[in-house]
Scaffold this active site. Sequence first.
Site: not given
Ligand SMILES: CCCCCCC[C@@H](O)CC(=O)SCCNC(=O)CCNC(=O)[C@H](O)C(C)(C)COP(=O)(O)OP(=O)(O)OC[C@H]1O[C@@H](n2cnc3c(N)ncnc32)[C@H](O)[C@@H]1OP(=O)(O)O
Length: 308
Positions: A207, A212, A227, A230
């Site tokens: 990845d 990152h 960062i 994940g």
């Molecule tokens: C193998 C496959 C690989 C794929 C490619 C990946 C490539 C990688 O290089 C990329 C990465 O590794 S990125 C690093 C890892 N991820 C992170 O750090 C994200 C951490 N999470 C966040 O920042 C927030 O939860 C955030 C920003 C995600 C959400 O926070 P908010 O904007 O505050 O959202 P919120 O208002 O709470 O919710 C809005 C609606 O979205 C749903 N939701 C929230 N968090 C979710 C999550 N983590 N996963 C899925 N759905 C999520 C909520 O349920 C909400 O929906 P609803 O209103 O219907 O309930």
Amino acid sequence: MAERSQFDHDRVLAHKFPESTYVYTERDAAIYALGVGACGRDAIDADELKYVYHENGQQSIQVLPTFAALLSLGSMTNGIDLPGLQYDPRLLLHGQQYIELYRPFPSSASIQNKVSLAGLHDKGKAAIVEIETKSYEKESGELLCMNRSTIFLRGAGGFSNSTRPYSYSNYPNNQVTAAKIPKSQPFAVFEDLIQPSQALLYRLSGDYNPLHSDPMIAKVAGFSRPILHGLCTLGFAVRAIIKCICRGDATIVKNIFGRFLLHVYPGETLITEMWLDGLRVIYQAKVKERNRAVLSGFVGLHHLTSSL
Ligand SMILES: CCCCCCC[C@@H](O)CC(=O)SCCNC(=O)CCNC(=O)[C@H](O)C(C)(C)COP(=O)(O)OP(=O)(O)OC[C@H]1O[C@@H](n2cnc3c(N)ncnc32)[C@H](O)[C@@H]1OP(=O)(O)O
């Protein structure tokens, strides 16, 4: 935001993802294990040396169950290509990962991935795309694992009618739900340091997202510095569970779910708390320095070890 007129539900559901191939060797499995911190605190760790070295004359090294997630990555290295869905790849975050394991991984293999759309949701400020990858060992034709990856595309929501936002998924709602963290004291707690260079090592597993590694890209994405992946955080947490609950026997892991709640910075300390609920381990990982939960989920087991 994507323009509404571009969204065509039928076209999206009819979209065919290309099959992909993934070939790995023992070297890849060992680099992955080091990437998720195996032997990071103790180079002769009795539970973890087998993931990086032919310990005690064993014929091949063993493969951590979270290695399965790398197989799904292959289909997404060129981004997510869905007709009518436009997004800025720099704002992409990994939201969730669900993995079903059907048998332990061989130490090297050639894999054929079949990829399909498992879900698409318009959350207004974001679009959520769920991609399912079924991975078959080419030689035997056996299904090894299934991954469902949830991708959170910030800024790509609003593509459907705002009074009835679009939501589609092709799997039962109750199969993967955010884990409810018990109020009781955890059954086990494990603390691990994520090395400052951890993401630079982990990226060698495939990845190469610059979020990152590149300070400028990280800033554009809204972070003070690069960062952690994940799936790297998930690898740390599941390794802690294998150590504390499975007593080092990773073969009893049946399925894995994790929701990424908040980003992790390399160099932070990860505390994984675990609760036993029948054959399921509920877990939550927190960053010690910020006292914030960053990941929660469950790990399903075939059986418990006799020493528990
Ligand atoms: C193998 C496959 C690989 C794929 C490619 C990946 C490539 C990688 O290089 C990329 C990465 O590794 S990125 C690093 C890892 N991820 C992170 O750090 C994200 C951490 N999470 C966040 O920042 C927030 O939860 C955030 C920003 C995600 C959400 O926070 P908010 O904007 O505050 O959202 P919120 O208002 O709470 O919710 C809005 C609606 O979205 C749903 N939701 C929230 N968090 C979710 C999550 N983590 N996963 C899925 N759905 C999520 C909520 O349920 C909400 O929906 P609803 O209103 O219907 O309930």
